[in-house]
Design a protein around this motif. Structure first.
Motif, PDB file in Angstrom:
ATOM      1  N   GLY A 203       0.823  -1.032  -0.212  1.00 25.06           N
ATOM      2  CA  GLY A 203       0.004  -0.038  -0.103  1.00 25.06           C
ATOM      3  C   GLY A 203       0.742   1.188   0.072  1.00 25.06           C
ATOM      4  N   GLU A 204       0.213   2.353  -0.505  1.00 20.50           N
ATOM      5  CA  GLU A 204       1.044   3.788  -0.371  1.00 20.50           C
ATOM      6  C   GLU A 204       0.078   4.666   0.419  1.00 20.50           C
ATOM      7  OE1 GLU A 204       1.636   7.797  -2.197  1.00 20.50           O
ATOM      8  OE2 GLU A 204      -0.208   6.683  -2.126  1.00 20.50           O
ATOM      9  N   SER A 205       1.105   5.809   0.971  1.00 17.72           N
ATOM     10  CA  SER A 205       0.422   6.845   1.931  1.00 17.72           C
ATOM     11  C   SER A 205      -0.348   6.160   2.887  1.00 17.72           C
ATOM     12  CB  SER A 205      -0.553   7.755   0.941  1.00 17.72           C
ATOM     13  OG  SER A 205      -0.571   8.772   1.523  1.00 17.72           O
ATOM     14  N   ALA A 206      -1.700   6.614   2.866  1.00 19.32           N
ATOM     15  CA  ALA A 206      -2.552   5.898   4.005  1.00 19.32           C
ATOM     16  C   ALA A 206      -2.543   4.397   3.927  1.00 19.32           C
ATOM     17  CB  ALA A 206      -3.999   6.442   4.079  1.00 19.32           C
ATOM     18  N   GLY A 207      -2.580   3.733   2.632  1.00 19.89           N
ATOM     19  CA  GLY A 207      -2.207   2.392   2.386  1.00 19.89           C
ATOM     20  C   GLY A 207      -0.937   1.806   3.119  1.00 19.89           C
ATOM     21  N   GLY A 208       0.043   2.622   2.808  1.00 20.60           N
ATOM     22  CA  GLY A 208       1.159   2.374   3.575  1.00 20.60           C
ATOM     23  C   GLY A 208       1.065   2.412   4.948  1.00 20.60           C
ATOM     24  N   ASN A 209       0.624   3.398   5.498  1.00 20.09           N
ATOM     25  CA  ASN A 209       0.190   3.405   6.979  1.00 20.09           C
ATOM     26  C   ASN A 209      -0.613   2.226   7.551  1.00 20.09           C
ATOM     27  OD1 ASN A 209      -1.763   4.162   9.105  1.00 20.09           O
ATOM     28  ND2 ASN A 209       0.087   5.287   9.596  1.00 20.09           N
ATOM     29  N   ALA A 210      -1.355   1.818   6.694  1.00 21.44           N
ATOM     30  CA  ALA A 210      -1.921   0.516   7.030  1.00 21.44           C
ATOM     31  C   ALA A 210      -1.119  -0.562   7.055  1.00 21.44           C
ATOM     32  CB  ALA A 210      -3.234   0.483   5.787  1.00 21.44           C
ATOM     33  N   VAL A 211      -0.407  -0.709   5.990  1.00 16.36           N
ATOM     34  CA  VAL A 211       0.567  -1.875   6.336  1.00 16.36           C
ATOM     35  C   VAL A 211       1.501  -1.836   7.294  1.00 16.36           C
ATOM     36  CG1 VAL A 211       2.317  -3.284   4.731  1.00 16.36           C
ATOM     37  CG2 VAL A 211       0.538  -2.054   3.650  1.00 16.36           C
ATOM     38  N   THR A 212       1.989  -0.869   7.677  1.00 20.56           N
ATOM     39  CA  THR A 212       3.014  -0.770   8.651  1.00 20.56           C
ATOM     40  C   THR A 212       2.229  -0.710  10.197  1.00 20.56           C
ATOM     41  OG1 THR A 212       2.949   1.685   8.731  1.00 20.56           O
ATOM     42  CG2 THR A 212       4.771   0.862   7.837  1.00 20.56           C
ATOM     43  N   THR A 213       0.847  -0.633  10.059  1.00 15.42           N
ATOM     44  CA  THR A 213       0.229  -1.076  11.381  1.00 15.42           C
ATOM     45  C   THR A 213      -0.361  -2.304  11.433  1.00 15.42           C
ATOM     46  OG1 THR A 213      -0.601   1.518  11.232  1.00 15.42           O
ATOM     47  CG2 THR A 213      -2.079  -0.206  12.530  1.00 15.42           C
TER      48      THR A 213
END
Length: 504
Positions: free
Chosen positions: A191-201
């Motif tokens: 994922g990217e941006s908020a989607g990237g934040n979703a993955v790190t979470t």
């Protein structure tokens, strides 16, 4: 034989075949989150009879369309609360278990959808011989404000609904993707941006364990996850905007959705000025579904043997600087306010590391580093202590991006991962030429992503060209017209940011 009709655990779906790739769109992975399920956890779909049509995209989540069109939407999309759909692209071949890549779209947790044309998984699926999935999840107040402290009992509001939707989608993939030619035991979430934040979470969410094998993180803001006390101010402001008292909280369950969307957008605009550097909508540490801050959990060794590929773009902040007010701090005033709110003693040390501060180049660099780059470095450093980690920086810019002064701005890497230069955004980015050169960059980036999905390693099987990241060397792949490995890029800036306090 994989065809356009498949049988899931709940019923049959009719898709289509497009240029050798089987496609299913608008596949429901959870019940419609409406009526009694608004502000509640997603529930599994029920069985159905007959064959459901899966040839058209489902509705996009409710969101402010004035922002959504900046992501590549046309403005004519069907928008409804009944939005928990996913889309699948699979090579049309015999029953093989192919690697699966599940895309979580970004948009500051207030805009976005898996159906945006630059997320079209056709080329990625065909080039990689993999199955590509894109998902929707609830946005804005419907997905990411925490009202739990004001409700109790059977009708209580629940937390982290957008995050819960993502877990529900991953569970659906685990249970059903084999019918579409995918390997349920080899899923990469990216994922990217908020989607990237979703993955790190998600890497720290207990209920997500076992649902994916690898993780790719593009331009995440890993520290944009807050405790209940800090997050309460956003929920309170939201109620104030609507004129709803805490004891009237149940009114949100029946409020017209367009009023919720409008209030969400107002909150976003106010917050970018009042609390610069924070995210109005995002995961909340509730002590249950999300036990603790993701970065702290990673630092304490809470990894699960999942290889990680993570990185950011060189000019992340230029895109946000074109929005008024900017969603991340890109001016001297907003940067000063951010430090006042978080770590006043660090301001002079950090600003002095940017030689041209407070000129625009430096303030843009600080906005990039405060929100995206440095938190990603901290996450990668901690992650690399336990599991295999690779880091990149995306530097490439087309002639159009050079002319616009946007450079390698936020989100541009997506076009290269999916190779969707024929999308609306892709056409704009190559309007002044450079498509052939961009395609060559895309082929290399996409190749690394595909290798990672197949082998848990971005390198080709024949040899290593991209060394792992660690806290000693900080090896970083720089994607540009010619790719290269850089050891500890921007070391002095990295050292200046060490130990800085962030919103929590």
């Amino acid at each position: 034989m994989i065809g356009s009709i498949v049988t899931t655990t709940k019923g049959h779906l009719q898709g289509t075949v497009e240029n050798g790739i089987s496609v299913w769109r608008g596949v429901r992975y959870a019940k419609a989150p409406i009526d009694g399920l608004r502000f509640r956890s997603p529930e599994p779909v029920e069985k159905w009879n007959g064959v459901l049509d899966a040839t058209d995209y489902g509705a996009v989540p409710p969101q402010p369309m004035e922002r959504a069109v900046r992501l590549g939407m046309t403005g004519n999309e069907k928008m409804e609360e009944d939005c928990l759909f996913l889309n699948i692209w699979s090579p049309n071949a015999d029953n093989q278990k192919r690697p699966v890549m599940v895309w979580i779209p970004g948009g500051a947790y207030i805009t976005g959808a898996g159906s945006i044309d630059m997320y079209n998984g056709h080329i990625l699926a065909g080039n990689g011989d993999i199955v590509v999935v894109s998902i929707n999840y609830r946005l804005g107040a419907l997905g990411y404000l925490d009202f739990t402290e004001w409700t109790e009992g059977d009708g209580a509001f629940e937390s982290n609904l957008g995050l819960r939707d993502q877990v529900a989608a991953l569970k659906w993939v685990k249970e059903n993707i084999e019918a579409f030619g995918g390997d349920p035991d080899n899923v990469t979430v990216f994922g990217e941006s908020a989607g990237g934040n979703a993955v790190t979470t998600l890497l720290t969410v207990p209920s997500a364990r076992g649902l994916f094998k690898q993780a790719i993180v593009e331009s995440s803001a890993p520290t944009s996850v807050y405790g209940k006390d800090f997050a309460r101010q956003f929920s309170q402001k939201f109620l104030d905007i609507l004129g709803i008292g805490e004891n009237e909280i149940d009114a949100l369950k029946t409020l017209p959705v367009h009023e919720i969307v409008a209030a969400s957008y107002t909150l976003l605009q106010q917050n970018s000025q009042d609390i610069p550097g924070s995210l109005s909508f995002g995961p909340v540490v509730d002590g249950d579904f999300l036990p603790d801050y993701p970065l702290e959990m990673i630092r304490s060794g809470a990894t699960t043997g999942i290889p990680l590929l993570i990185g950011t773009n060189k000019d992340e902040a230029t895109l946000f600087d074109q929005v008024d007010p900017p969603l991340i701090p890109t001016t001297r005033e907003l940067i000063h306010k951010m430090f006042e709110n978080t770590d006043p003693e660090a301001e002079e040390r950090i600003t002095s590391a940017y030689l041209s501060y407070p000129k625009k180049e430096a303030t843009l660099g600080m906005g990039r580093d405060a929100i995206f780059h440095m938190p990603s470095v901290w996450y990668a450093e901690a992650y690399s202590r336990q599991d295999k980690t690779w880091m990149y920086r995306f530097d490439y810019q087309t002639p159009a991006l050079k002319a616009s002064k946007l450079g390698a701005t936020h989100g541009m890497d997506i076009l290269y991962v999916f190779q969707t230069f024929d999308s609306a955004l892709g056409k704009r980015m190559t309007a002044f030429g450079g498509k052939r050169a961009a395609l060559k960059v895309s082929q290399r980036i996409q190749g690394h992503w595909i290798n990672f999905a197949k082998y848990g390693n971005p390198n080709p099987p024949e040899g290593e060209i991209w060394p792992k990241y660690d806290e000693i060397n900080h090896y970083t792949m720089i994607f540009n017209k010619r790719d290269y490995i850089e050891k500890d890029p921007n070391r002095m800036i990295r050292l200046a940011w060490e130990g800085v306090g962030m919103y929590k």
